[in-house]
Write a protein that holds these residues in place. Sequence first.
Motif, PDB file in Angstrom:
ATOM      1  N   LEU A  28       0.827  -1.209   0.000  1.00 27.20           N
ATOM      2  CA  LEU A  28       0.000   0.000   0.000  1.00 27.20           C
ATOM      3  C   LEU A  28       0.864   1.263   0.000  1.00 27.20           C
ATOM      4  O   LEU A  28       0.545   2.244  -0.672  1.00 27.20           O
ATOM      5  CB  LEU A  28      -0.951   0.003   1.194  1.00 27.20           C
ATOM      6  CG  LEU A  28      -2.105  -0.995   1.114  1.00 27.20           C
ATOM      7  CD1 LEU A  28      -2.889  -1.017   2.424  1.00 27.20           C
ATOM      8  CD2 LEU A  28      -3.018  -0.671  -0.056  1.00 27.20           C
ATOM      9  N   HIS A  29       1.961   1.212   0.761  1.00 23.98           N
ATOM     10  CA  HIS A  29       2.869   2.366   0.787  1.00 23.98           C
ATOM     11  C   HIS A  29       3.483   2.578  -0.601  1.00 23.98           C
ATOM     12  O   HIS A  29       3.507   3.703  -1.113  1.00 23.98           O
ATOM     13  CB  HIS A  29       3.956   2.159   1.839  1.00 23.98           C
ATOM     14  CG  HIS A  29       4.889   3.313   1.952  1.00 23.98           C
ATOM     15  ND1 HIS A  29       4.518   4.520   2.487  1.00 23.98           N
ATOM     16  CD2 HIS A  29       6.179   3.450   1.550  1.00 23.98           C
ATOM     17  CE1 HIS A  29       5.530   5.350   2.435  1.00 23.98           C
ATOM     18  NE2 HIS A  29       6.555   4.732   1.869  1.00 23.98           N
ATOM     19  N   ARG A  30       3.942   1.491  -1.199  1.00 17.49           N
ATOM     20  CA  ARG A  30       4.552   1.581  -2.525  1.00 17.49           C
ATOM     21  C   ARG A  30       3.516   2.014  -3.568  1.00 17.49           C
ATOM     22  O   ARG A  30       3.793   2.826  -4.449  1.00 17.49           O
ATOM     23  CB  ARG A  30       5.149   0.234  -2.888  1.00 17.49           C
ATOM     24  CG  ARG A  30       5.945   0.256  -4.163  1.00 17.49           C
ATOM     25  CD  ARG A  30       6.532  -1.102  -4.408  1.00 17.49           C
ATOM     26  NE  ARG A  30       7.968  -0.960  -4.460  1.00 17.49           N
ATOM     27  CZ  ARG A  30       8.820  -1.951  -4.375  1.00 17.49           C
ATOM     28  NH1 ARG A  30       8.388  -3.156  -4.174  1.00 17.49           N
ATOM     29  NH2 ARG A  30      10.098  -1.754  -4.471  1.00 17.49           N
ATOM     30  N   LEU A  31       2.287   1.480  -3.450  1.00 17.89           N
ATOM     31  CA  LEU A  31       1.198   1.841  -4.353  1.00 17.89           C
ATOM     32  C   LEU A  31       0.907   3.332  -4.254  1.00 17.89           C
ATOM     33  O   LEU A  31       0.721   4.016  -5.262  1.00 17.89           O
ATOM     34  CB  LEU A  31      -0.044   1.019  -4.008  1.00 17.89           C
ATOM     35  CG  LEU A  31      -1.213   1.056  -4.964  1.00 17.89           C
ATOM     36  CD1 LEU A  31      -0.814   0.530  -6.330  1.00 17.89           C
ATOM     37  CD2 LEU A  31      -2.357   0.218  -4.412  1.00 17.89           C
ATOM     38  N   SER A  32       0.887   3.838  -3.033  1.00 18.71           N
ATOM     39  CA  SER A  32       0.659   5.268  -2.818  1.00 18.71           C
ATOM     40  C   SER A  32       1.753   6.090  -3.489  1.00 18.71           C
ATOM     41  O   SER A  32       1.464   7.087  -4.156  1.00 18.71           O
ATOM     42  CB  SER A  32       0.621   5.559  -1.318  1.00 18.71           C
ATOM     43  OG  SER A  32       0.521   6.936  -1.081  1.00 18.71           O
ATOM     44  N   ASP A  33       3.001   5.662  -3.334  1.00 18.95           N
ATOM     45  CA  ASP A  33       4.111   6.379  -3.967  1.00 18.95           C
ATOM     46  C   ASP A  33       3.982   6.362  -5.486  1.00 18.95           C
ATOM     47  O   ASP A  33       4.196   7.377  -6.150  1.00 18.95           O
ATOM     48  CB  ASP A  33       5.459   5.760  -3.568  1.00 18.95           C
ATOM     49  CG  ASP A  33       5.822   6.035  -2.115  1.00 18.95           C
ATOM     50  OD1 ASP A  33       5.203   6.932  -1.503  1.00 18.95           O
ATOM     51  OD2 ASP A  33       6.711   5.331  -1.588  1.00 18.95           O
TER      52      ASP A  33
END
Length: 193
Positions: free
Chosen positions: A162-167
């Motif tokens: 989710l963090h990577r997706l947000s980035d």
Amino acid sequence: MTGDLNVRLAKGEDAALADCFREHGSLVRSYLRRFVPPQEIEDLQQIVFAEVWRCCHRFDPGRSLPAWLIGIAHHRAVDHLRVRTLQTVPLDVVADPVGVDGRSHGDGLADRDEVQRALAELPAPQRQAIELAYYGELPQREIAEQLSVPLGTVKARTARGLHRLSDILMTGRPLGRHPRSASSTRARISPSQ
């Protein structure tokens, strides 16, 4: 247990299909619910598991059985939707639909398309955990069981994904689009979409 089921299914053992249905039937139903009317889900689920049995010799037991099942369910749902004849209404009679957040559904579709492209950029374990959680509507404990990994691993993969997706979503904006905060980006990938 799951690894054993993978091997048994790939070998075409008679009881493996029943065990597969018992263990993963709810996942397939949940996935199909997104595409087909409720009265057609059970029939389509039977079609999916008939194909699972017919193609079990092509299943690689080293791969994820839930992901393979979702892939088959997706293809059968698309085929099912292609052959349906829907009633059409002239466009000039229909008003532009508005979503719950006040934006048009076209914006929502564009956002979903962006999320799908961003998901494709994630490493497979992170993408799989997110897809099972958001599209398969499974709790993390069930995802851990499905993937035969510890619960903490699922939580870490989901959080990192989710963090990577947000980035990816924040940096991959087309010109003219205003970046959103990370919290609103995460809200766009909620299971209801």
